[in-house]
Every structure is written in structure tokens, then in C-alpha cells.
Design an enzyme around this catalytic site. Sequence first.
Site, short mmCIF file in Angstrom:
data_model
loop_
_atom_site.label_atom_id
_atom_site.label_comp_id
_atom_site.label_asym_id
_atom_site.label_seq_id
_atom_site.Cartn_x
_atom_site.Cartn_y
_atom_site.Cartn_z
N LEU A 93 6.87 3.91 0.48
CA LEU A 93 7.33 3.28 -0.77
C LEU A 93 8.84 3.22 -0.77
CD1 LEU A 93 6.73 2.11 -3.55
CD2 LEU A 93 6.56 4.43 -4.45
N SER A 104 -4.23 4.59 -7.85
CA SER A 104 -5.41 5.32 -7.37
C SER A 104 -6.64 4.61 -7.92
CB SER A 104 -5.43 6.76 -7.90
OG SER A 104 -6.68 7.36 -7.63
N THR A 130 -10.12 6.32 -20.92
CA THR A 130 -9.32 5.32 -21.64
C THR A 130 -9.97 3.95 -21.42
OG1 THR A 130 -7.34 6.65 -21.39
CG2 THR A 130 -7.01 4.31 -21.78
N ASP A 152 0.88 -1.17 0.00
CA ASP A 152 0.00 0.00 0.00
C ASP A 152 0.92 1.22 0.00
OD1 ASP A 152 -1.60 2.15 0.53
OD2 ASP A 152 -2.63 1.23 2.24
N LYS A 197 -6.46 14.40 -6.98
CA LYS A 197 -5.62 14.52 -8.18
C LYS A 197 -5.08 15.94 -8.31
CE LYS A 197 -5.73 10.37 -10.03
NZ LYS A 197 -4.53 9.59 -10.36
N TYR A 211 -11.85 12.24 -5.47
CA TYR A 211 -10.94 11.91 -6.58
C TYR A 211 -10.37 13.17 -7.21
CZ TYR A 211 -9.53 9.71 -11.06
OH TYR A 211 -8.84 9.26 -12.17
P1 NAD Z 1 -7.31 0.75 -11.94
O1 NAD Z 1 -8.23 0.85 -10.78
O2 NAD Z 1 -7.47 -0.39 -12.88
O3 NAD Z 1 -5.80 0.78 -11.48
C1 NAD Z 1 -5.37 1.47 -10.34
C2 NAD Z 1 -4.38 0.56 -9.61
O4 NAD Z 1 -3.89 1.25 -8.44
C3 NAD Z 1 -5.01 -0.73 -9.11
O5 NAD Z 1 -4.20 -1.83 -9.47
C4 NAD Z 1 -5.07 -0.55 -7.60
O6 NAD Z 1 -5.04 -1.77 -6.89
C5 NAD Z 1 -3.84 0.31 -7.37
N1 NAD Z 1 -3.87 1.03 -6.10
C6 NAD Z 1 -4.85 1.83 -5.62
N2 NAD Z 1 -4.50 2.31 -4.41
C7 NAD Z 1 -3.27 1.82 -4.14
C8 NAD Z 1 -2.37 1.94 -3.04
N3 NAD Z 1 -2.68 2.69 -1.97
N4 NAD Z 1 -1.18 1.29 -3.08
C9 NAD Z 1 -0.86 0.55 -4.15
N5 NAD Z 1 -1.66 0.37 -5.22
C10 NAD Z 1 -2.85 1.01 -5.21
O7 NAD Z 1 -7.45 2.14 -12.73
P2 NAD Z 1 -6.88 2.59 -14.15
O8 NAD Z 1 -8.02 2.91 -15.02
O9 NAD Z 1 -5.84 1.64 -14.61
O10 NAD Z 1 -6.19 3.99 -13.74
C11 NAD Z 1 -4.79 4.08 -13.51
C12 NAD Z 1 -4.43 5.54 -13.25
O11 NAD Z 1 -4.80 6.36 -14.38
C13 NAD Z 1 -5.14 6.14 -12.03
O12 NAD Z 1 -4.23 6.99 -11.35
C14 NAD Z 1 -6.25 6.98 -12.64
O13 NAD Z 1 -6.58 8.08 -11.82
C15 NAD Z 1 -5.62 7.43 -13.94
N6 NAD Z 1 -6.66 7.73 -14.95
C16 NAD Z 1 -7.31 6.72 -15.59
C17 NAD Z 1 -8.30 7.03 -16.52
C18 NAD Z 1 -9.05 5.95 -17.29
O14 NAD Z 1 -9.88 6.29 -18.12
N7 NAD Z 1 -8.78 4.68 -17.08
C19 NAD Z 1 -8.64 8.36 -16.78
C20 NAD Z 1 -7.97 9.35 -16.06
C21 NAD Z 1 -6.95 9.03 -15.18
#
Ligand code: NAD
Length: 332
Positions: A61, A75, A175, A56, A149, A145
Site C-alpha cells: 500500500l 476485508s 451493520t 490489492d 481480525k 475471519y
Molecule cells: P464489504 O465486503 O462491503 O467491504 C469490504 C471492502 O474491502 C470491499 O470493497 C472489498 O472489495 C475490499 N477488499 C477486500 N479485500 C481487499 C484487498 N485485499 N485489497 C483492497 N480491498 C479489499 O464489507 P463491509 O460490510 O463494508 O465491511 C467493511 C469492514 O467492516 C470490514 O473490515 C468488516 O470486517 C468490518 N465489519 C463490518 C460489519 C458489518 O456488519 N457490515 C461488522 C463487523 C465488522
Amino acid sequence: MRAVVTGGAGFIGSHLCERLIHENYDVVCVDNFLTSDPDNVAHLADDPHFRLMHRDISQGLDVPGPVDAVFHLASPASPADYLRLPLETLRVGSAGTWHALDLAAAKGARFLLSSTSESYGDPLIHPQPESYWGHVNPVGPRSVYDEAKRFGEALTMAYRRNRGVDAKIVRIFNTFGPRMRADDGRAIPNFIGQALRGEPITVTGDGSQTRSLCYVDDLIEGLLRMQASDHGGPVNLGNPHEVSMLELAQWISKLTRATSEITLIPRPDDDPERRRPDITVARELLGWEPVTPVEQGLCDTITYFRRQLVSGDFAEGRHRPLSSSPIPQTRS
Ligand code: NAD
Ligand code: UDP
């Protein structure tokens, strides 16, 4: 080169780990599986260039050895996830980002923050350029959120200005692609899952609200280009291809040959009305723009979910309890 990817087992993170290994990086994936399934990286477990750390990052880290690049993706990202995990989301966006930046500072590594189009909130300017400061409700349900951010962006800029860290920010727009969690609650996995199961496709409000959809491979290319550039950003990464949610539901229904009807359900609070990136900066600074047609991306994603359905993983609209997934062995 050695890269740390926080949130590396998530949807975007798992694609990034794969691509980095392909680019000859050694990759340290750090994740606590809060919103992801370890299966996303199980295929990398035996790769000598991949190491998984179950941590976590809000607690700290510490990564032994040299690090050249930190990609900070950890996140919750889906509204359904961050609304059920508000404190975890605030904590990883604040303390987690702090720890990831401290790691980059200690190792002399480049740092990339995966920020979001949600930094613009429910935007009053359309499409959204990076110069727009946004329209965010600081006390609404989505603020856990959005404001986390925005805090992460401020922190990243402070480390860039005051600590000499080569830190940069991308603002990612919606995405999609394989390895989204079937039950993550976002429109694309919901619509595809419902269509494949023959259930009603749930569109919120009257479906006129829009999003702009980027295929994951294109996004990963943008992340790598930003990481390699000298610019701090923020830089928008997304596909300007904008669709209404009703059009998206009809599109997915057609591509899946679904017999489902479309049903209108209540719209969540503060749900943004319109969203489309202005990607002039990404084009000019990074020479980047999406190349995957959205329809092709949707077909690939449907194929992925169809396989999941056949293997029984989301037959009832639910993958499996996240905490019950076996964690792949960590190589140290
Ligand atoms: P996701 O939920 O699939 O991946 C997020 C990952 O972070 C997960 O594997 C989760 O277990 C891990 N995580 C969360 N809290 C944690 C912690 N405290 N310690 C360690 N690991 C932790 O989401 P995603 O869609 O792959 O998004 C990835 C990143 O991209 C995020 O930061 C998100 O804000 C950003 N983002 C994604 C999108 C999208 O459309 N997918 C859009 C804007 C921003
Ligand atoms: N949405 C929808 N049906 C669903 C899930 C979401 O119509 O089953 C809507 C949601 O209200 C929003 C849009 O689709 O207007 C995009 O939502 P998503 O959660 O995918 O992403 P975000 O709101 O973070 O852009």
C-alpha cells in the site's frame, strides 16, 4: 485533511468516503473490488476531493503525498464471502493490515482498524463488553475471519505501543443499510431480496439466534468520533437493539408486505447464538450511541433494494458477476 480508506468501495467504506468528503477531507479510496461493486463509488468519481486506487492491499500500500488518517476497512465481511475466500481473508487481515499500519507509521497518520464483534466468537457473556476476551473456535470455518481480525487487533496494539502510531480499534456489530450487496449472503439482504421477489425467506436453525442491528449512518458517526479521539480502544460500535432472526424475517416480511413464507434451513457451523454490544464505553468516551430507529433503517434499506430490483440488478437474486463490473477511471 487527507484520508485513506481501504475497502472504500465496500458497503460501509462507500458511506465513509461520502461522509469524509462532506467533512472536507480529500479521500483516497483503495479497493480491489473483491467483494464490492464499483457502482458504490461511481457517483464520487468526478468529485475533485475523491481519488480511487484499484489495489490489492495485501500486496502493498503505497499512497503518494501526505496522509492524515487511515481507515482500514478492507476485508470480506459477510460469512458467505469469507467462507468462499478464506485465504484472501486471512491475507488481508494480516498482510493487508500490516501494510495499512506501515502506511500510517510512514505518514504520521492516525489509524483506525475496523474490527468486529466476531472477535468475541460465540460469546459466553451477554451483552459483550470490550473487556471480554471472547470464545472463538481457532480452527472452525469462521476462524479465517475471526482470527484474522484478532491478529489485526494485536498488530494494531503493537504499532500503538511500540511504534508510536496513533492507532485505534473499533469492534463493529452487525451493520446494515443501502449498498449492501444483494447477494452477499447476510441475513438482511437475503431476507429483503427474498421478500421482494416473493421467494421463501430462509431462516437458519429455529431462528432463535439473535443479532443486534445498527444502521450504517450511525456507525459512520461512531467511526469518525473514534478516529478523532485519543483512545486506542477497542470500542464496541453497534446498536444494542437485539432481535432473533425469526423476528427479523417476520419484521421484514411485514415491512415489504411480502407474501413469502418463512422456511427453516440448516444452521451453519459455529454460528454465534447471541450477540449484543455493551456500548457503555462508546457512550462515555465518544458521547456516541445510535439514533436511527432500526425500523426506519430497514425501510430505507428496503427502498434501496426495491430500486435495485426495478432496475433489474438483482432480479434473480444475483447482482452481476463482481469481476465484470467496469472499474471507474482512477484520477491520479
Ligand atoms: P464489504 O465486503 O462491503 O467491504 C469490504 C471492502 O474491502 C470491499 O470493497 C472489498 O472489495 C475490499 N477488499 C477486500 N479485500 C481487499 C484487498 N485485499 N485489497 C483492497 N480491498 C479489499 O464489507 P463491509 O460490510 O463494508 O465491511 C467493511 C469492514 O467492516 C470490514 O473490515 C468488516 O470486517 C468490518 N465489519 C463490518 C460489519 C458489518 O456488519 N457490515 C461488522 C463487523 C465488522
Ligand atoms: N441467516 C439466516 N438466513 C439467511 C442468512 C443468514 O437465518 O439467509 C442467519 C445466520 O445463520 C445468522 C444470522 O442470520 O444466525 C446473521 O447472519 P449474517 O450472515 O447476517 O451475519 P453474522 O453471522 O456475521 O452475524
